[in-house]
Scaffold this motif. Structure first.
Motif, PDB file in Angstrom:
ATOM      1  N   THR A   1     -59.251  22.699 -12.534  1.00 15.28           N
ATOM      2  CA  THR A   1     -59.607  23.724 -11.554  1.00 15.28           C
ATOM      3  C   THR A   1     -58.442  23.932 -10.606  1.00 15.28           C
ATOM      4  O   THR A   1     -57.825  22.964 -10.136  1.00 15.28           O
ATOM      5  CB  THR A   1     -60.846  23.304 -10.746  1.00 15.28           C
ATOM      6  OG1 THR A   1     -61.937  23.103 -11.627  1.00 15.28           O
ATOM      7  CG2 THR A   1     -61.214  24.395  -9.725  1.00 15.28           C
TER       8      THR A   1
ATOM      9  N   PHE B   1     -59.811  29.155  -9.828  1.00 17.54           N
ATOM     10  CA  PHE B   1     -59.428  29.546 -11.180  1.00 17.54           C
ATOM     11  C   PHE B   1     -59.570  28.321 -12.076  1.00 17.54           C
ATOM     12  O   PHE B   1     -59.290  27.200 -11.652  1.00 17.54           O
ATOM     13  CB  PHE B   1     -57.996  30.084 -11.210  1.00 17.54           C
ATOM     14  CG  PHE B   1     -57.852  31.405 -10.509  1.00 17.54           C
ATOM     15  CD1 PHE B   1     -57.933  32.595 -11.216  1.00 17.54           C
ATOM     16  CD2 PHE B   1     -57.673  31.458  -9.133  1.00 17.54           C
ATOM     17  CE1 PHE B   1     -57.826  33.813 -10.564  1.00 17.54           C
ATOM     18  CE2 PHE B   1     -57.567  32.672  -8.477  1.00 17.54           C
ATOM     19  CZ  PHE B   1     -57.646  33.858  -9.192  1.00 17.54           C
ATOM     20  N   TRP B   2     -59.977  28.550 -13.308  1.00 15.17           N
ATOM     21  CA  TRP B   2     -60.213  27.447 -14.235  1.00 15.17           C
ATOM     22  C   TRP B   2     -59.259  27.529 -15.406  1.00 15.17           C
ATOM     23  O   TRP B   2     -59.042  28.602 -15.975  1.00 15.17           O
ATOM     24  CB  TRP B   2     -61.642  27.499 -14.769  1.00 15.17           C
ATOM     25  CG  TRP B   2     -62.682  27.267 -13.727  1.00 15.17           C
ATOM     26  CD1 TRP B   2     -62.514  26.716 -12.489  1.00 15.17           C
ATOM     27  CD2 TRP B   2     -64.078  27.575 -13.840  1.00 15.17           C
ATOM     28  NE1 TRP B   2     -63.699  26.654 -11.823  1.00 15.17           N
ATOM     29  CE2 TRP B   2     -64.685  27.180 -12.621  1.00 15.17           C
ATOM     30  CE3 TRP B   2     -64.870  28.135 -14.841  1.00 15.17           C
ATOM     31  CZ2 TRP B   2     -66.041  27.326 -12.387  1.00 15.17           C
ATOM     32  CZ3 TRP B   2     -66.229  28.282 -14.611  1.00 15.17           C
ATOM     33  CH2 TRP B   2     -66.804  27.877 -13.401  1.00 15.17           C
TER      34      TRP B   2
ATOM     35  N   ASP C   1     -60.283  33.518 -13.858  1.00 14.20           N
ATOM     36  CA  ASP C   1     -60.932  33.598 -12.558  1.00 14.20           C
ATOM     37  C   ASP C   1     -62.321  32.976 -12.680  1.00 14.20           C
ATOM     38  O   ASP C   1     -63.112  33.353 -13.556  1.00 14.20           O
ATOM     39  CB  ASP C   1     -61.037  35.076 -12.158  1.00 14.20           C
ATOM     40  CG  ASP C   1     -61.612  35.292 -10.767  1.00 14.20           C
ATOM     41  OD1 ASP C   1     -62.328  34.411 -10.253  1.00 14.20           O
ATOM     42  OD2 ASP C   1     -61.370  36.367 -10.195  1.00 14.20           O
TER      43      ASP C   1
ATOM     44  N   ARG D   1     -60.489  31.398  -3.553  1.00  5.23           N
ATOM     45  CA  ARG D   1     -60.852  31.650  -4.950  1.00  5.23           C
ATOM     46  C   ARG D   1     -60.614  30.389  -5.767  1.00  5.23           C
ATOM     47  O   ARG D   1     -59.763  29.568  -5.424  1.00  5.23           O
ATOM     48  CB  ARG D   1     -59.984  32.787  -5.524  1.00  5.23           C
ATOM     49  CG  ARG D   1     -60.613  33.561  -6.683  1.00  5.23           C
ATOM     50  CD  ARG D   1     -61.714  34.484  -6.221  1.00  5.23           C
ATOM     51  NE  ARG D   1     -62.109  35.437  -7.250  1.00  5.23           N
ATOM     52  CZ  ARG D   1     -62.969  36.420  -7.035  1.00  5.23           C
ATOM     53  NH1 ARG D   1     -63.531  36.575  -5.845  1.00  5.23           N
ATOM     54  NH2 ARG D   1     -63.296  37.262  -8.007  1.00  5.23           N
TER      55      ARG D   1
ATOM     56  N   THR E   1     -56.202  30.448 -18.578  1.00  7.79           N
ATOM     57  CA  THR E   1     -56.672  30.333 -17.202  1.00  7.79           C
ATOM     58  C   THR E   1     -57.473  31.579 -16.853  1.00  7.79           C
ATOM     59  O   THR E   1     -57.073  32.701 -17.186  1.00  7.79           O
ATOM     60  CB  THR E   1     -55.490  30.171 -16.228  1.00  7.79           C
ATOM     61  OG1 THR E   1     -54.742  29.002 -16.585  1.00  7.79           O
ATOM     62  CG2 THR E   1     -55.988  30.017 -14.797  1.00  7.79           C
TER      63      THR E   1
END
Length: 308
Positions: A300, A147-148, A280, A145, A278
């Motif tokens: 990222t 996440f940003w 997803d 995955r 943050t």
């Protein structure tokens, strides 16, 4: 690996009485700033105080008696079985000597020795971090995955425009407020990837952590039920919208946008020089909202996982 510094010189031990002080010093190492800079700025107590951070899974690595690395883990429940997030760090001067591998091995061995061990283990790192990607692959972890972290552009923040029928109050610490917060969290995130359900003791623990600001948590009611919430955290000059949720029955009316704006204004008023959150990377609805509210991706975080 440097053959003059064999893996046998690495000693892995559970946290002792000085464990927290040693960990504070390690996360402050300049070579770990990319991954652990937020903790060095005051977030470590909150992480270790999390009810899912298992004290039995905290290890320190020493070389010739000198602390050089650490691992601690969160055992997280989910509807398909628990999973583990392993936080691991080794100072740059002692990498490529088997320290990280030894820390990971100690953690996985402790997990496998449990009755009903978790189904999955995960590692994560802010990018770019090719070393972690290689380390993860060598130990059987694959990409899972992204996440940003999104940061809001400078400038004035608009005031929230609350939908009709919405009442908003600051968290007052009462049992009812704890229950409302907990229930709205579970309803808001139940369909998310690797959802971690909460209970009253978990949210109570969060409210007792150092640095928790009750006025930074807004709860919104609609028709007598908690319809959403926005929690914010100050981390020095950085302000974080740390949790934002709207229950399914109250989506599509602008409540999430209003809660987000309330959070940004609260953080700015509390002295935050910049505001971020943050998300997803596959949560398209949230991403659209944040972009529309002048947030842009600045970092990222990649997560790697493997079955246990």
């Amino acid at each position: 690996m440097d053959p003059s510094r064999p893996p046998g010189s690495v000693t892995i031990q559970p946290f002792g009485a000085d464990g927290l002080d040693v960990l504070r010093a390690l996360v402050a190492d300049a070579s770990l700033e990319q991954e652990y800079g937020d903790l060095a700025a005051g977030g470590l107590d909150g992480q270790l105080g999390d009810s899912y951070c298992d004290p039995a899974l905290r290890f320190l690595a020493r070389v010739e008696g000198v602390p050089v690395g650490f691992a601690y883990s969160f055992v997280l429940p989910s509807g398909t079985g628990s999973w583990v997030m392993v936080k691991l760090g080794v100072s740059a001067a002692h990498r490529r000597r088997g320290v990280g591998s030894a820390l990971l091995a100690a953690t996985l061995a402790a997990l496998r020795a449990r009755a009903g061990p978790p189904r999955e283990a995960a590692l994560a790192a802010w990018q770019p971090n090719p070393a972690l990607a290689g380390f993860a692959a060598r130990h059987g972890f694959g990409p899972a995955r992204s996440f940003w972290r999104m940061e809001r552009a400078p400038g004035a923040a608009p005031a929230p425009r609350w939908p009709a029928g919405i009442e908003v109050e600051v968290f007052d610490g009462s049992e009812q407020a704890l229950a409302d917060w907990n229930d709205s969290y579970n309803l808001s995130f139940a369909a998310h990837w690797h959802f971690v359900p909460s209970d009253l003791e978990h949210v109570r623990r969060i409210a007792e952590l150092p640095g928790f600001r009750p006025d930074g948590l807004a709860l919104a009611w609609r028709g007598g039920a908690c319809a959403g919430f926005c929690g914010c955290t100050l981390r020095g000059p950085r302000g974080e919208v740390s949790a934002l949720g709207v229950v399914p029955a109250s989506r599509g009316i602008g409540l999430g946008r209003a809660l987000l704006r309330r959070g940004v204004l609260w953080l700015r008023g509390a002295g935050a020089e910049r505001v971020d959150l943050t998300v997803d990377g596959e949560n398209e609805g949230a991403l659209a909202l944040y972009r529309a509210e002048d947030f842009a991706v600045v970092r990222t975080r990649e997560l790697f996982a493997r079955p246990l």
